[in-house]
Motif scaffolding. Structure first.
Motif, PDB file in Angstrom:
ATOM      1  N   ARG A 289     -27.602  -5.901  -3.121  1.00 39.87           N
ATOM      2  CA  ARG A 289     -28.477  -6.036  -1.022  1.00 39.87           C
ATOM      3  C   ARG A 289     -30.132  -6.039  -1.626  1.00 39.87           C
ATOM      4  NH1 ARG A 289     -27.320   0.183   0.660  1.00 39.87           N
ATOM      5  NH2 ARG A 289     -28.551  -0.830   2.874  1.00 39.87           N
ATOM      6  N   THR A 290     -30.629  -5.250  -2.264  1.00 40.86           N
ATOM      7  CA  THR A 290     -32.089  -6.168  -2.159  1.00 40.86           C
ATOM      8  C   THR A 290     -32.254  -7.220  -2.481  1.00 40.86           C
ATOM      9  OG1 THR A 290     -32.268  -3.432  -3.125  1.00 40.86           O
ATOM     10  CG2 THR A 290     -34.512  -5.263  -3.808  1.00 40.86           C
ATOM     11  N   HIS A 291     -31.278  -8.252  -3.317  1.00 43.62           N
ATOM     12  CA  HIS A 291     -31.490  -9.792  -3.825  1.00 43.62           C
ATOM     13  C   HIS A 291     -30.464 -10.447  -3.191  1.00 43.62           C
ATOM     14  CE1 HIS A 291     -34.682  -8.848  -6.707  1.00 43.62           C
ATOM     15  NE2 HIS A 291     -34.314  -7.244  -7.023  1.00 43.62           N
ATOM     16  N   ARG A 292     -29.918 -10.250  -1.921  1.00 42.33           N
ATOM     17  CA  ARG A 292     -28.927 -10.652  -0.728  1.00 42.33           C
ATOM     18  C   ARG A 292     -29.925 -11.699  -0.651  1.00 42.33           C
ATOM     19  NH1 ARG A 292     -24.362  -9.623   1.806  1.00 42.33           N
ATOM     20  NH2 ARG A 292     -24.580  -7.594   1.245  1.00 42.33           N
ATOM     21  N   PRO A 293     -29.788 -13.009  -0.578  1.00 47.75           N
ATOM     22  CA  PRO A 293     -30.270 -14.519   0.248  1.00 47.75           C
ATOM     23  C   PRO A 293     -30.337 -14.296   1.605  1.00 47.75           C
ATOM     24  CG  PRO A 293     -27.889 -14.645  -0.619  1.00 47.75           C
ATOM     25  CD  PRO A 293     -28.405 -13.698  -1.080  1.00 47.75           C
ATOM     26  N   GLN A 294     -31.458 -14.308   1.743  1.00 47.37           N
ATOM     27  CA  GLN A 294     -32.321 -14.603   2.990  1.00 47.37           C
ATOM     28  C   GLN A 294     -31.506 -15.411   4.315  1.00 47.37           C
ATOM     29  OE1 GLN A 294     -32.103 -10.981   4.591  1.00 47.37           O
ATOM     30  NE2 GLN A 294     -31.409 -10.115   2.427  1.00 47.37           N
ATOM     31  N   THR A 295     -31.981 -16.842   3.513  1.00 45.61           N
ATOM     32  CA  THR A 295     -32.130 -17.965   3.773  1.00 45.61           C
ATOM     33  C   THR A 295     -31.174 -19.092   3.511  1.00 45.61           C
ATOM     34  OG1 THR A 295     -33.917 -18.364   1.916  1.00 45.61           O
ATOM     35  CG2 THR A 295     -34.364 -17.888   4.680  1.00 45.61           C
ATOM     36  N   PHE A 296     -30.778 -19.999   3.811  1.00 46.21           N
ATOM     37  CA  PHE A 296     -29.928 -20.629   3.244  1.00 46.21           C
ATOM     38  C   PHE A 296     -30.381 -21.532   2.045  1.00 46.21           C
ATOM     39  CE2 PHE A 296     -27.913 -21.992   7.319  1.00 46.21           C
ATOM     40  CZ  PHE A 296     -26.777 -21.694   7.325  1.00 46.21           C
ATOM     41  N   ALA A 297     -31.384 -21.415   2.082  1.00 46.80           N
ATOM     42  CA  ALA A 297     -32.416 -21.514   0.558  1.00 46.80           C
ATOM     43  C   ALA A 297     -32.300 -21.515  -0.707  1.00 46.80           C
ATOM     44  CB  ALA A 297     -33.754 -22.000   0.638  1.00 46.80           C
ATOM     45  N   GLU A 298     -32.054 -19.930  -0.360  1.00 45.65           N
ATOM     46  CA  GLU A 298     -32.665 -18.432  -1.448  1.00 45.65           C
ATOM     47  C   GLU A 298     -30.503 -18.451  -2.118  1.00 45.65           C
ATOM     48  OE1 GLU A 298     -33.488 -15.147  -0.399  1.00 45.65           O
ATOM     49  OE2 GLU A 298     -35.707 -15.857   0.272  1.00 45.65           O
ATOM     50  N   VAL A 299     -29.210 -19.430  -1.172  1.00 41.20           N
ATOM     51  CA  VAL A 299     -28.505 -19.307  -1.546  1.00 41.20           C
ATOM     52  C   VAL A 299     -28.048 -20.274  -2.772  1.00 41.20           C
ATOM     53  CG1 VAL A 299     -26.068 -19.848  -1.171  1.00 41.20           C
ATOM     54  CG2 VAL A 299     -27.338 -19.166   0.469  1.00 41.20           C
ATOM     55  N   ARG A 300     -27.332 -19.642  -4.305  1.00 39.00           N
ATOM     56  CA  ARG A 300     -26.964 -20.379  -4.582  1.00 39.00           C
ATOM     57  C   ARG A 300     -25.555 -20.924  -5.125  1.00 39.00           C
ATOM     58  NH1 ARG A 300     -31.177 -18.166  -9.480  1.00 39.00           N
ATOM     59  NH2 ARG A 300     -30.536 -20.182 -10.529  1.00 39.00           N
ATOM     60  N   GLY A 301     -25.256 -22.260  -5.816  1.00 41.91           N
ATOM     61  CA  GLY A 301     -23.458 -22.409  -6.412  1.00 41.91           C
ATOM     62  C   GLY A 301     -22.775 -22.635  -4.768  1.00 41.91           C
ATOM     63  N   GLN A 302     -22.964 -22.630  -3.733  1.00 41.02           N
ATOM     64  CA  GLN A 302     -22.546 -23.066  -2.526  1.00 41.02           C
ATOM     65  C   GLN A 302     -22.775 -23.963  -1.914  1.00 41.02           C
ATOM     66  OE1 GLN A 302     -19.922 -21.722  -2.966  1.00 41.02           O
ATOM     67  NE2 GLN A 302     -20.038 -19.754  -4.240  1.00 41.02           N
ATOM     68  N   ASP A 303     -23.863 -25.138  -2.294  1.00 38.60           N
ATOM     69  CA  ASP A 303     -23.790 -26.184  -1.451  1.00 38.60           C
ATOM     70  C   ASP A 303     -23.082 -26.491  -0.322  1.00 38.60           C
ATOM     71  OD1 ASP A 303     -26.695 -25.589  -3.484  1.00 38.60           O
ATOM     72  OD2 ASP A 303     -26.745 -27.145  -4.471  1.00 38.60           O
ATOM     73  N   HIS A 304     -21.784 -27.164  -1.317  1.00 38.67           N
ATOM     74  CA  HIS A 304     -20.601 -27.443   0.134  1.00 38.67           C
ATOM     75  C   HIS A 304     -21.099 -27.076   0.980  1.00 38.67           C
ATOM     76  CE1 HIS A 304     -18.533 -24.552  -2.128  1.00 38.67           C
ATOM     77  NE2 HIS A 304     -17.484 -25.170  -1.828  1.00 38.67           N
ATOM     78  N   VAL A 305     -21.461 -25.447   0.877  1.00 34.18           N
ATOM     79  CA  VAL A 305     -20.554 -24.769   2.356  1.00 34.18           C
ATOM     80  C   VAL A 305     -22.050 -25.288   2.968  1.00 34.18           C
ATOM     81  CG1 VAL A 305     -20.226 -22.759   2.888  1.00 34.18           C
ATOM     82  CG2 VAL A 305     -19.323 -23.531   1.676  1.00 34.18           C
TER      83      VAL A 305
END
Length: 274
Positions: free
Chosen positions: A13-29
């Motif tokens: 929960r603390t390190h849940r991505p908060q922006t699209f830039a922080e998302v890893r591994g789901q670039d196609h989405v």
């Protein structure tokens, strides 16, 4: 005065991505969702499908924020506990009310495959003719249980499992942010044990960090906390197989059995070494 107890918050929960830039591994989405927002071609219903802990709910929440949906107009429904027709009827009644302070009302229905047949039929009518301000994101780990009539009315996004290398990087980075230093072998083992789930990887890491006394974590600490086979047993068995020494292999397996080692996990570790 007694010391105020610090509130414990899970790492995932603390390190849940908060922006699209922080998302890893789901670039196609992420790339498609960003383009939809930029080009003002947002769909009215989405189906996010993938195994547990791959970021479906996190990306749904980020999508909501990027669309300017406030917490007041964001509704999260757990279909595992709100799965009946009455729950969907309540949703249908509320969906036609205009959003309070956002351009959209967005409904995230988690574990959507748990809805009953009657609930699906009720939801279908709303998905067929939704009000312009209503958006839906259905998240599921079992896409095959979602009726075809629902799938055909959604934009479907398949979430992929992160590689072990990516999971190890995430584990290493989160540990560093928490003030700990992990050996690479320790991060690799956590990633293997997580079986393609970001959430599970951080859950395992949480337990490992809890017992660390010097903020330096080696693979032995991960083995101790998780019950994973020790490196010495895995190494001995690997060498015995490579050298075709049956007696040594049997001895290593016996040691693993005496330690109540999970045979499936031992096999996975062997496959990474051979």
């Amino acid at each position: 005065m007694a010391k105020k107890e610090e509130k414990h918050i899970a790492l995932y929960r603390t390190h849940r991505p908060q922006t699209f830039a922080e998302v890893r591994g789901q670039d196609h989405v992420v790339d498609v969702l960003k383009a939809a927002i930029k080009n003002k071609k947002v769909g009215h219903a989405y189906l996010f499908a993938g195994t547990r802990g791959t970021g479906k709910t996190s990306i749904a929440r980020i999508f909501a924020r990027e669309l300017g949906v406030s917490d007041t107009d964001l509704y999260e429904i757990d279909a595992a506990s709100n799965r009946g027709i009455d729950d969907i009827r309540e949703l249908r009644e509320g969906v036609h009310v205009s959003p309070m302070e956002s351009p959209y009302k967005l409904y995230i229905i988690d574990e959507a495959h748990m809805l009953t047949k009657e609930a699906w039929n009720a939801l279908l009518k709303t998905l067929e003719e939704p009000p312009a301000h209503a958006l839906f994101i259905l998240a599921t780990t079992e896409e095959h249980k979602v009726p075809d009539t629902i799938r055909s009315r959604c934009e479907v996004y398949s979430f992929t499992q992160p590689s072990r290398a990516l999971l190890a990087d995430v584990v290493f980075d989160v540990a560093k942010k928490e003030g700990y230093k992990l050996e690479q072998s320790a991060a690799d083992l956590v990633a293997l044990l997580a079986e393609g789930s970001f959430r599970d990887a951080l859950g395992i890491l949480q337990k490992v960090l809890t017992i660390s006394k010097d903020k330096k974590v080696d693979v032995a600490e991960v083995e101790r906390v998780t019950g994973a086979p020790s490196s010495s047993i895995v190494r001995a068995l690997t060498e015995a197989i490579a050298m075709n020494v049956r007696a040594n292999a049997i001895s290593a397996i016996r040691r693993a059995a005496e330690n109540s080692t999970d045979a499936r996990l031992l096999a996975k570790l062997l496959m990474t070494r051979i």
